[in-house]
Design a protein around this motif. Structure first.
Motif, short mmCIF file in Angstrom:
data_model
loop_
_atom_site.label_atom_id
_atom_site.label_comp_id
_atom_site.label_asym_id
_atom_site.label_seq_id
_atom_site.Cartn_x
_atom_site.Cartn_y
_atom_site.Cartn_z
N THR A 1 -6.22 9.78 0.08
CA THR A 1 -4.88 10.20 0.68
C THR A 1 -3.91 10.51 -0.48
O THR A 1 -4.14 10.07 -1.53
CB THR A 1 -4.07 9.01 1.23
N ILE A 2 -3.44 11.95 0.08
CA ILE A 2 -2.53 12.51 -1.13
C ILE A 2 -1.30 12.71 -0.17
O ILE A 2 -1.28 13.62 0.58
CB ILE A 2 -2.97 13.85 -1.72
N PRO A 3 -0.13 12.26 -0.47
CA PRO A 3 1.10 12.50 0.30
C PRO A 3 1.50 13.65 0.12
O PRO A 3 1.52 14.48 -0.97
CB PRO A 3 2.02 11.27 -0.29
N THR A 4 2.45 14.20 1.09
CA THR A 4 3.02 15.51 1.05
C THR A 4 4.60 15.36 1.00
O THR A 4 5.08 16.38 0.73
CB THR A 4 2.51 16.42 2.10
N GLU A 5 4.96 14.33 0.70
CA GLU A 5 6.22 14.05 0.50
C GLU A 5 6.33 12.80 -0.52
O GLU A 5 5.76 12.03 -0.32
CB GLU A 5 7.23 13.97 1.72
N PRO A 6 7.60 12.55 -0.91
CA PRO A 6 7.84 10.95 -1.70
C PRO A 6 7.78 9.92 -0.88
O PRO A 6 8.26 9.93 0.38
CB PRO A 6 9.39 11.34 -2.05
N TYR A 7 7.37 8.82 -1.26
CA TYR A 7 7.33 7.50 -0.56
C TYR A 7 7.91 6.62 -1.57
O TYR A 7 7.83 6.59 -2.68
CB TYR A 7 5.87 7.06 -0.16
N GLN A 8 8.62 5.49 -1.15
CA GLN A 8 9.19 4.70 -1.78
C GLN A 8 8.14 3.56 -2.60
O GLN A 8 8.51 2.87 -3.47
CB GLN A 8 9.92 3.68 -0.72
N TYR A 9 7.16 3.20 -1.89
CA TYR A 9 6.28 2.25 -2.34
C TYR A 9 4.80 2.90 -2.49
O TYR A 9 4.41 3.64 -1.37
CB TYR A 9 6.16 0.97 -1.30
N PHE A 10 3.93 2.31 -3.26
CA PHE A 10 2.44 2.78 -3.34
C PHE A 10 1.74 1.45 -3.77
O PHE A 10 2.28 0.67 -4.47
CB PHE A 10 2.33 3.71 -4.48
N PHE A 11 0.80 1.23 -3.08
CA PHE A 11 -0.12 0.08 -3.07
C PHE A 11 -1.57 0.51 -3.15
O PHE A 11 -1.83 1.66 -2.60
CB PHE A 11 -0.09 -0.90 -1.97
N MET A 12 -2.48 -0.22 -3.90
CA MET A 12 -3.98 0.08 -3.71
C MET A 12 -4.73 -1.25 -3.60
O MET A 12 -4.30 -2.38 -3.99
CB MET A 12 -4.39 0.57 -5.44
N GLU B 1 -9.35 -3.94 4.44
CA GLU B 1 -9.55 -2.95 5.42
C GLU B 1 -8.31 -2.99 6.46
O GLU B 1 -8.23 -2.14 7.01
CB GLU B 1 -10.92 -3.19 6.22
N GLU B 2 -7.76 -3.92 6.43
CA GLU B 2 -6.54 -4.20 7.17
C GLU B 2 -5.34 -3.23 6.87
O GLU B 2 -4.76 -2.84 7.98
CB GLU B 2 -5.88 -5.51 7.04
N ALA B 3 -5.43 -2.86 5.58
CA ALA B 3 -4.44 -1.66 5.18
C ALA B 3 -4.53 -0.68 6.15
O ALA B 3 -3.74 0.31 6.25
CB ALA B 3 -4.42 -1.32 3.58
N LEU B 4 -5.82 -0.32 6.42
CA LEU B 4 -6.03 0.86 7.38
C LEU B 4 -6.00 0.78 8.90
O LEU B 4 -5.44 1.86 9.67
CB LEU B 4 -7.34 1.41 7.03
N THR B 5 -6.01 -0.55 9.27
CA THR B 5 -6.20 -0.52 10.81
C THR B 5 -4.98 -1.54 11.29
O THR B 5 -4.48 -1.27 12.59
CB THR B 5 -7.43 -1.33 11.08
N ASP C 1 2.72 -7.95 3.31
CA ASP C 1 1.11 -8.28 3.41
C ASP C 1 0.70 -7.13 2.52
O ASP C 1 -0.22 -7.25 1.89
CB ASP C 1 0.95 -7.34 4.97
N TYR C 2 1.44 -5.67 2.21
CA TYR C 2 0.71 -4.92 1.30
C TYR C 2 0.68 -5.36 -0.05
O TYR C 2 -0.22 -5.20 -0.89
CB TYR C 2 1.36 -3.40 1.55
N LYS C 3 2.01 -6.10 -0.44
CA LYS C 3 1.96 -6.67 -1.90
C LYS C 3 0.82 -7.77 -1.77
O LYS C 3 0.45 -7.77 -2.94
CB LYS C 3 3.55 -7.34 -1.86
N ARG C 4 0.87 -8.66 -0.94
CA ARG C 4 -0.16 -9.55 -1.16
C ARG C 4 -1.54 -9.09 -1.27
O ARG C 4 -2.38 -9.65 -2.07
CB ARG C 4 0.03 -10.54 0.08
N TRP C 5 -1.74 -8.18 -0.49
CA TRP C 5 -3.29 -7.72 -0.61
C TRP C 5 -3.68 -6.95 -2.06
O TRP C 5 -4.80 -7.01 -2.49
CB TRP C 5 -3.52 -6.63 0.49
N GLN C 6 -2.66 -6.35 -2.52
CA GLN C 6 -2.84 -5.89 -3.57
C GLN C 6 -3.06 -6.69 -4.76
O GLN C 6 -3.72 -6.67 -5.66
CB GLN C 6 -1.69 -4.69 -4.14
N GLN C 7 -2.20 -8.05 -4.70
CA GLN C 7 -2.12 -9.02 -5.63
C GLN C 7 -3.50 -9.62 -5.69
O GLN C 7 -4.07 -10.02 -6.58
CB GLN C 7 -1.01 -9.86 -5.56
#
Length: 66
Positions: A26-37, A41-45, A53-59
């Protein structure tokens, strides 16, 4: 190891997610406030994941990599 899922998130003043894009290439086409890696798979679904949730999954992924 598979490619991580890249997640870009915007929130409102209450911390509720207002927009999100996620994907392995994924490459964003506009600025976003947060970024996670994450490899979660729940991040997609999930349609009702929260910012926490995103913070916890990344951690969890970071801790499991050590």
């Amino acid at each position: 190891m598979s490619e991580p899922i890249l997640v870009y998130v915007n929130t409102n003043e209450n911390g509720e997610i207002t927009s999100k894009i996620a994907g392995k290439n994924t490459i964003p086409t506009e600025p976003y406030q947060y970024f996670f890696m994450t490899n979660n798979e729940e991040a997609l679904t999930s349609i009702d994941a929260t910012l926490e949730d995103y913070k916890r999954w990344q951690q969890e992924d970071f801790e499991n990599a050590e």
